[in-house]
Design a protein around this motif. Structure first.
Motif, PDB file in Angstrom:
ATOM      1  N   UNK A   1      39.416  59.076 -15.788  1.00  0.00           N
ATOM      2  CA  UNK A   1      38.279  59.507 -16.600  1.00  0.00           C
ATOM      3  C   UNK A   1      37.742  58.357 -17.456  1.00  0.00           C
ATOM      4  N   UNK A   2      38.626  57.578 -18.009  1.00  0.00           N
ATOM      5  CA  UNK A   2      38.204  56.471 -18.869  1.00  0.00           C
ATOM      6  C   UNK A   2      37.583  55.343 -18.045  1.00  0.00           C
ATOM      7  N   UNK A   3      38.058  55.156 -16.809  1.00  0.00           N
ATOM      8  CA  UNK A   3      37.418  54.185 -15.913  1.00  0.00           C
ATOM      9  C   UNK A   3      35.993  54.619 -15.588  1.00  0.00           C
ATOM     10  N   UNK A   4      35.814  55.904 -15.291  1.00  0.00           N
ATOM     11  CA  UNK A   4      34.465  56.405 -14.994  1.00  0.00           C
ATOM     12  C   UNK A   4      33.539  56.221 -16.184  1.00  0.00           C
ATOM     13  N   UNK A   5      34.041  56.493 -17.366  1.00  0.00           N
ATOM     14  CA  UNK A   5      33.189  56.369 -18.567  1.00  0.00           C
ATOM     15  C   UNK A   5      32.820  54.927 -18.845  1.00  0.00           C
ATOM     16  N   UNK A   6      33.790  54.034 -18.832  1.00  0.00           N
ATOM     17  CA  UNK A   6      33.497  52.661 -19.244  1.00  0.00           C
ATOM     18  C   UNK A   6      32.623  51.922 -18.234  1.00  0.00           C
ATOM     19  N   UNK A   7      32.647  52.370 -16.969  1.00  0.00           N
ATOM     20  CA  UNK A   7      31.797  51.740 -15.954  1.00  0.00           C
ATOM     21  C   UNK A   7      30.458  52.450 -15.798  1.00  0.00           C
ATOM     22  N   UNK A   8      30.212  53.466 -16.623  1.00  0.00           N
ATOM     23  CA  UNK A   8      28.940  54.172 -16.577  1.00  0.00           C
ATOM     24  C   UNK A   8      28.777  55.073 -15.367  1.00  0.00           C
ATOM     25  N   UNK A   9      29.884  55.485 -14.739  1.00  0.00           N
ATOM     26  CA  UNK A   9      29.825  56.260 -13.509  1.00  0.00           C
ATOM     27  C   UNK A   9      30.210  57.729 -13.696  1.00  0.00           C
ATOM     28  N   UNK A  10      30.547  58.146 -14.903  1.00  0.00           N
ATOM     29  CA  UNK A  10      31.084  59.491 -15.096  1.00  0.00           C
ATOM     30  C   UNK A  10      30.061  60.571 -14.738  1.00  0.00           C
ATOM     31  N   UNK A  11      28.868  60.475 -15.283  1.00  0.00           N
ATOM     32  CA  UNK A  11      27.866  61.517 -15.045  1.00  0.00           C
ATOM     33  C   UNK A  11      27.465  61.546 -13.573  1.00  0.00           C
ATOM     34  N   UNK A  12      27.189  60.392 -13.011  1.00  0.00           N
ATOM     35  CA  UNK A  12      26.798  60.297 -11.602  1.00  0.00           C
ATOM     36  C   UNK A  12      27.874  60.869 -10.680  1.00  0.00           C
ATOM     37  N   UNK A  13      29.124  60.495 -10.935  1.00  0.00           N
ATOM     38  CA  UNK A  13      30.222  60.917 -10.066  1.00  0.00           C
ATOM     39  C   UNK A  13      30.465  62.411 -10.153  1.00  0.00           C
ATOM     40  N   UNK A  14      30.510  62.943 -11.365  1.00  0.00           N
ATOM     41  CA  UNK A  14      30.874  64.345 -11.533  1.00  0.00           C
ATOM     42  C   UNK A  14      29.726  65.295 -11.194  1.00  0.00           C
ATOM     43  N   UNK A  15      28.492  64.912 -11.463  1.00  0.00           N
ATOM     44  CA  UNK A  15      27.368  65.776 -11.071  1.00  0.00           C
ATOM     45  C   UNK A  15      27.244  65.841  -9.550  1.00  0.00           C
ATOM     46  N   UNK A  16      27.606  64.760  -8.863  1.00  0.00           N
ATOM     47  CA  UNK A  16      27.584  64.777  -7.402  1.00  0.00           C
ATOM     48  C   UNK A  16      28.588  65.770  -6.835  1.00  0.00           C
ATOM     49  N   UNK A  17      29.599  66.116  -7.618  1.00  0.00           N
ATOM     50  CA  UNK A  17      30.611  67.084  -7.196  1.00  0.00           C
ATOM     51  C   UNK A  17      30.303  68.492  -7.690  1.00  0.00           C
TER      52      UNK A  17
END
Length: 479
Positions: free
Chosen positions: A433-449
């Motif tokens: 979760x922290x990797x997704x947040x710090x790389x700016x990928x959290x919203x993109x990754x989780x909304x795609x799911x």
């Protein structure tokens, strides 16, 4: 006022007074009282040793829910690695980004963090004047406690963003320090940048003063552990400082750590406190320090937490990464419950914590994490080659998993490859979760799911119970 019981820390800790002015009538929410924080008594070298030992042991005892359970739910169930699993409505809120400010898991984690920070504060404040303590050991203890405080505040800033910073134990209240005590008990929120400044200061103290050697186990804040967290801090604080990430990753690598020959050895219970481990909770079973958390994630007796996602299983299969898949996920036939995500005839459990007798150690930092952070740093610094650049460090990790060298050669391809490598290497260790947040990928990754997620849901709410007790706490946007 003279009979005040002393606090470990501020509003997460309770107070008991024989008499009290009106501002103390509204006492802080939690009631963790430790008379060892008595700042007026003589503090000895033995007290300092007991204090730092209490920080480490607290991670396995009084604050063990944070490290044996919530650390993994917060880091993986919020991500694409796992569903919440089990039957806890508070975990379902976290998994679905529908978190209430009265969520009990979040409230308890806030208390656990500050309870340990408070113990660190007492050690850091009082050890410099400890009676009968060798100067060298004095500096080491301060370094160890500073590492732990920086480590804990780093955990908090990733979860909540800006939080109150308290670095002093609560002294005896007198007419002269009334305002000081009030500001400790009822502090205001600080910005994320202010929290990061405190974290870096603490970890820098640890780099300068903490011991180099571990002792009998890896459950110790050392210089190398401080360098490891600093590498993660500089990769997380925005904008990332990749030169600093690289510098601190190099310091860890130069400290003599090495990857275990087999990935499975990390989890088989026979290679604990290994050459790969940088910071590890030593769990011995029994009444104190038993890792009860392992039984939260695997077993057929009741439905467990952190059920692996189809997305993660599919990624292991697509990458033909059977070595890490077989160590990370256990499939079994289940008859005791049903599940909306999986066929119970072939049901997955996260499998890295598998020894349910309480003796399995908890690895919180290890070398592979730092090698992949270095690969990220080198990618951003334009050093991509397979001899000493980003590809080289990715391939070090891949080779142990019996995978071919990466085919990524451009910066964009390497960013994608490293993110994938971190996910597969570190699954269920509380990092995704922290990797997704710090790389700016959290919203993109989780909304795609299929999840509904926006910027306001990237941070936890400040617990409402704490805000009810402290009007100086500001709620995070969106709650």
């Amino acid at each position: 006022m003279k009979n005040l019981l002393y606090f470990i820390s501020f509003f997460t800790l309770g107070i008991a007074l024989t008499s009290c002015d009106s501002f103390l009538d509204k006492e802080p929410l939690s009631q963790i009282i430790d008379e060892s924080a008595d700042t007026a008594s003589v503090y000895t070298g033995a007290d300092a040793e007991t204090g730092i030992a209490a920080v480490y042991s607290g991670m396995k005892t009084s604050q063990s829910e944070l490290f044996f359970l919530d650390h993994y739910v917060n880091g993986d169930a919020q991500s694409d690695n796992s569903y919440a699993g089990a039957d806890n409505p508070d975990n379902f809120q976290i998994d679905d980004y529908k978190i209430s400010s009265t969520n009990r898991n979040i409230s308890r984690d806030w208390k656990y963090f500050y309870g340990l920070i408070g113990t660190c504060n007492g050690v850091i404040e009082r050890t410099p004047k400890a009676v009968g303590l060798d100067a060298g050991r004095r500096d080491e203890i301060i370094g160890e406690a500073s590492f732990m405080r920086g480590f804990l505040y780093f955990g908090m800033v990733q979860l909540w963003g800006g939080v109150p910073i308290v670095t002093k134990p609560v002294p005896e209240i007198t007419s002269d320090n009334f305002a000081e005590v009030y500001s400790i008990l009822y502090p205001d929120s600080k910005t994320q940048e202010e929290v990061y400044t405190q974290i870096i200061n603490d970890l820098t103290t640890a780099v300068n003063q903490a011991p180099t050697a571990y002792g009998p186990t890896k459950m110790r804040g050392t210089k190398a552990a401080a360098h490891a967290i600093l590498a993660k801090v500089y990769a997380t604080r925005q904008p990332a400082d990749w030169n600093k990430v690289n510098e601190h990753a190099d310091a860890v690598i130069a400290s003599g750590f090495s990857l275990l020959p087999s990935y499975e050895q990390l989890w088989d219970g026979m290679h604990e406190n290994s050459a790969e481990s940088i910071f590890e909770l030593d769990c011995i079973g029994g009444a104190t320090g038993s890792n009860w958390g392992s039984s939260m994630f695997v077993g057929k007796d009741w439905k467990k937490f952190n059920t692996p996602t189809h997305d993660l299983v599919d990624l292991f299969d697509a990458e033909q990464d059977m070595v890490r898949k077989n160590s990370s996920i256990l499939f079994q036939k289940i008859t005791s419950w049903t599940d909306v995500n999986w066929d119970i005839s072939n049901y997955p459990f996260c499998y890295k914590m598998r020894n349910t007798n309480g003796t399995q150690n908890q690895i919180l930092l290890r070398l592979a994490d730092i090698l992949l952070l270095k690969a990220e740093a080198l990618t951003e610094l334009g050093q991509l080659d397979a001899v000493s650049g980003a590809q080289y460090y990715v391939n070090l990790v891949r080779s142990r998993a019996k995978l071919a060298p990466t085919t990524a050669t451009t910066a964009d391809a390497l960013r994608t490859a490293i993110a994938k490598e971190r996910r597969l290497e570190l699954a269920f260790e509380g990092h995704r979760w922290y990797d997704l947040k710090r790389t700016g990928k959290a919203i993109e990754t989780m909304t795609a799911l299929g999840y509904t997620l926006n910027e306001n849901k990237l941070l936890f709410p400040i617990p409402q119970g704490e805000r009810d007790k402290n009007i100086n706490l500001k709620q995070n946007p969106g709650y």
